[in-house]
Enzyme design. Structure first.
Site, short mmCIF file in Angstrom:
data_model
loop_
_atom_site.label_atom_id
_atom_site.label_comp_id
_atom_site.label_asym_id
_atom_site.label_seq_id
_atom_site.Cartn_x
_atom_site.Cartn_y
_atom_site.Cartn_z
N ASP A 93 34.80 80.94 -18.47
CA ASP A 93 34.45 81.17 -19.47
C ASP A 93 33.78 79.59 -19.12
O ASP A 93 33.92 78.77 -18.58
CB ASP A 93 35.76 81.16 -20.57
CG ASP A 93 34.77 80.87 -21.98
OD1 ASP A 93 34.66 82.03 -22.10
OD2 ASP A 93 35.10 79.79 -22.54
N GLU A 98 30.12 83.42 -17.18
CA GLU A 98 29.27 83.12 -18.28
C GLU A 98 28.04 81.74 -18.34
O GLU A 98 29.05 80.64 -18.85
CB GLU A 98 30.17 83.55 -19.45
CG GLU A 98 29.97 83.33 -21.01
CD GLU A 98 30.61 82.22 -22.19
OE1 GLU A 98 29.86 82.89 -23.43
OE2 GLU A 98 31.13 81.64 -21.85
#
EC number: 2.4.1.18
Length: 751
Positions: A420, A473
């Site tokens: 993330d 990401e």
């Protein structure tokens, strides 16, 4: 970084927990009280009776003294009395065994260590990737007594003790020993503590500050809002050997990779108790067959590491080594993953090495100093999330994070990690104004320490687990995110194609009559589609904070909204790259995602929503069946524009290719509600072309304009091809054609 590979990994050395022995039976001994610690305590009493020679001796739990004021785990709760529970029957690792001929007199905290000199050397250099086997709490047998070994890194503390129910949260009764080697590790063995015992570390900082901290390496935590750690293990008899040995076939970059993104707390709730979460075990019975039925190849869990604040969706992690206790035990999560593997579905875990919350019980200010976070607020505080950023330049912190990544792949058999907020790690000026950041040594805005960490993380993962994937990401144009480290890249297996997602959604929001003016938005992605190994995401981020659901982003009346959504999914599954779809989007949920309640499963009783669901099933089947859609998903050799310039009609025609030309597919997308009859497109070879998929099929709630029969090509030059076919194009429709294999004349005559 491994790309296509047939290598299968074996567990890391000593990675699988040993099946521990049962606790020895309790022997007749007198109480053993602790010696004086940092706070006044009563002197230890001498043992009055020795244990029988034929049984190992077991020390009773020390009695909490009144000299030190007990500290409660919860500030609002009164101090608890020392527990006088009997030693539990627990699994334990064999350690040192006492001479059965000699009586055993144990201290409250016995000197004991799981660290070798080599371990300490690796830890200090940031190269120890299995710290979860050393730090934390571990049930062992020492001197013939079953208890728990505790070890915690707190280099700037002047005193560390274990507090819990077993000693009435007494700060002075069970102090740990500081190692002599300047590692900053405090450790010790406490008799008669086993699995299920709650505890924290009491830390007196060098400045005199009193802290009570949960264990950063705890394998289990109390159910929120309580925050104590729990002694636990990750022992499990895995039954997924077949998957583990062959998962390289499912995880390779030239195989279909279709991901269903799930938030476990809101995928579904019990209709009779909508405020209660489904457990890992219940999800194994419901979620696994659903994902299998829908045809996804992988499932991705939004963070299931322990996080006290549920509305963070799991992205404010405090217990990095603990499975979220809201849904069950570590072993129950393993069961869920195992069931996915038995169903032939890979499991990806969201992993958050970018930041952590400032909760008083967790990593922040752990030993009274900025231990895990960067001391400089310009590098250590995230202005958007009000959280704290890891100090990637500190060796021990790097070892903590990489050990955590390895832990989930090792102990939980995860098949990949989706990392993330990588963009926030890469840039020193991320979300910061002028003057709020400091340039690196070269005067640039790149976070060199974070970049170095990400490279090391990927090298460690792929070295130990080559058949897994790491997915970034990353929303910027940073070069080489999914390129090997040896070529100067970060080493990820794949990268989310955030630009494609935003451009696609922005394009489809336009009324079809205006789309001809935005044609470049839908074709632009192929300019850079092959610079990285891109995954096409329609993620949770696009259906929150007032953005609306995927369905309600679509323009027009109800029929057009559903037709547009089916068309967009057709575009997604035929575009180069792997796929990801957030839960609820697969059946066209009308409301935007609400993490506090179940998805709106009741809408599947309506044919329009069922049509979206059937569309996703068909597209996943098409994706898995047709090699042209995945064999060269990350190469320009797998894609060709046949007609990408027809902006006036808003029609796209392109070709997808695999290793063999017989598998070539022709894709036709009509971005308007206008039906096109006798529309001619160029094809790469003569023969009969069969329609494999049409999003306007009536079973998908379409209007039913379908090319039922195979279409024979004509020797008419079109779109630069010597052969072409004439077809009917449905309104707001996506179509896929494939050339039928040539049938020998002899066989035709026989028929």
């Amino acid at each position: 970084m491994a790309k296509k590979t047939t290598k299968t990994e074996t567990p890391l050395p000593d990675a699988k927990p040993v099946k521990e022995k049962k606790a020895v039976s309790k022997a007749k001994t007198e109480k053993v009280t602790p010696p004086a610690e940092a706070e006044p305590a009563k002197k230890a009493s001498k043992a009055k009776a020795a244990a029988p020679a034929d049984k190992p001796a077991t020390a009773k739990k020390p009695v909490a003294t009144k000299a030190a004021k007990p500290a409660a785990a919860d500030k609002s709760a009164p101090a608890k009395k020392a527990a006088a529970a009997k030693p539990k029957a627990v699994k334990a690792e064999a350690a040192e065994v006492a001479d059965p001929q000699q009586p055993v007199q144990l201290q409250a905290v016995e000197p004991y260590s799981r660290f070798s000199d080599f371990d300490i050397s690796l830890f200090k250099s940031g190269k120890h990737y299995k710290l979860y086997e050393k730090l934390g709490s571990h049930v062992v047998e020492h001197l013939g007594v079953v208890g728990t070994y505790f070890a915690v890194w707190a280099p700037n503390a002047q005193y560390v003790a274990v507090i819990g129910n077993f000693n009435g949260w007494n700060r002075g009764s069970h102090s740990l020993n500081a190692r002599w080697d300047s590692s900053g590790i405090w450790e010790g063995f406490i008799p008669n503590i086993g699995n299920g015992e709650t505890y924290k570390y009491y830390i007196k900082s060098s400045t005199g500050e009193d802290l009570e901290k949960s264990d950063p390496f705890a394998l289990r935590w109390e159910l929120p809002p309580r925050t104590a750690s729990i002694v636990a293990d990750t022992y499990y008899e895995w039954q997924d050997a077949a998957w583990m040995q062959s998962r390289h076939e499912y995880n390779a970059l030239d195989k279909p990779y279709s991901v269903y993104e799930v938030h476990l707390g809101s995928w579904a709730r019990n209709p009779e108790s909508p405020d209660e979460f489904l457990t890992y075990t219940q999800l194994a019975a419901k979620l696994v067959p659903y994902v299998k039925e829908m045809g996804f190849t992988h499932v991705e869990f939004m963070p299931i590491m322990e996080h006290p604040f549920y509305p963070s969706w799991g992205y404010q992690v405090s217990g990095y080594f603990a499975a979220a206790s809201r849904y069950g035990t570590p072993q129950e999560l393993m069961l869920l993953i195992e069931e996915f593997h038995k169903a032939g579905i890979g499991v990806i875990l969201d992993w958050v090495p970018s930041h952590f919350p400032g909760d008083a019980h967790a990593l922040y200010n752990f030993d009274g100093t900025h231990l895990y976070e960067h001391a400089d607020a310009r590098k250590g505080f995230h202005p958007d999330w009000k959280s704290y950023i890891f100090n990637y330049g500190r060796n021990e912190v790097r070892a903590f994070l990489i050990s955590n990544a390895i832990f989930w792949l090792d102990r939980y058999h995860a098949d990949g990690l989706r990392v993330d907020a990588v963009a926030s790690m890469l840039y020193l000026d991320y979300s910061r104004k002028h003057g709020e950041w400091e340039a690196n040594i070269y005067g640039g805005n790149e976070n060199l320490e974070a970049i170095s960490f990400l490279k090391e993380f990927n090298e460690a993962v792929y070295a130990n687990f080559p058949s897994t994937q790491t997915i970034a990401e990353e929303s910027t144009s940073f070069t080489g995110v999914s390129r090997p480290v040896y070529l100067g890249g970060l080493g990820f297996g794949m990268k989310w194609m955030m630009g494609w997602m935003h451009d696609t959604i922005d394009y489809f929001k336009n009324d079809p009559i205006h789309r001809k003016y935005h044609h470049n938005e839908i074709t632009f992605s192929t300019i850079y589609a092959f610079t990285e190994n891109f995954m096409l995401p329609f993620s949770h981020d696009e259906v929150v904070y007032g953005k609306g659901s995927m369905l309600r982003k679509m323009p027009g009346d109800e029929w057009q909204q559903f037709a547009n959504l089916r068309l967009m999914y057709g575009y997604m599954f035929t575009h180069p790259g792997s796929k990801l779809l957030f839960m609820g989007a697969e059946f066209g949920q009308g409301d935007e995602w609400n993490f506090s309640q179940s998805l709106q499963w009741h809408v599947l009783q309506y044919p329009n929503h069922m049509g979206i669901s059937e569309t996703i099933k068909a597209l996943n089947q098409l994706y898995r069946d047709e090699p042209a859609l995945y064999e060269k998903a990350f190469s320009h050799q797998g894609f060709e524009w046949v007609d990408g310039g027809n902006a006036n009609d808003s029609i796209l025609v392109y070709r997808r290719m695999g290793h063999e030309s017989k598998n070539d597919l022709m894709i036709v997308l009509n971005m308007t509600p206008v039906v096109r009859r006798d529309y001619r497109i160029g094809v790469p070879a003569a023969g009969k072309w069969k329609e494999l998929f049409n999003s306007d099929n009536e079973k998908y709630w379409g209007s039913g304009i379908i090319n039922y029969d195979a279409v024979q090509s004509d020797a008419v030059s079109w779109h630069g091809k010597a052969q072409s076919i004439s077809i009917s194009i449905p309104p707001l429709g996506a179509m896929v054609f494939k050339r039928l294999p040539d049938v020998p004349a002899k066989y035709e005559l026989k028929k």
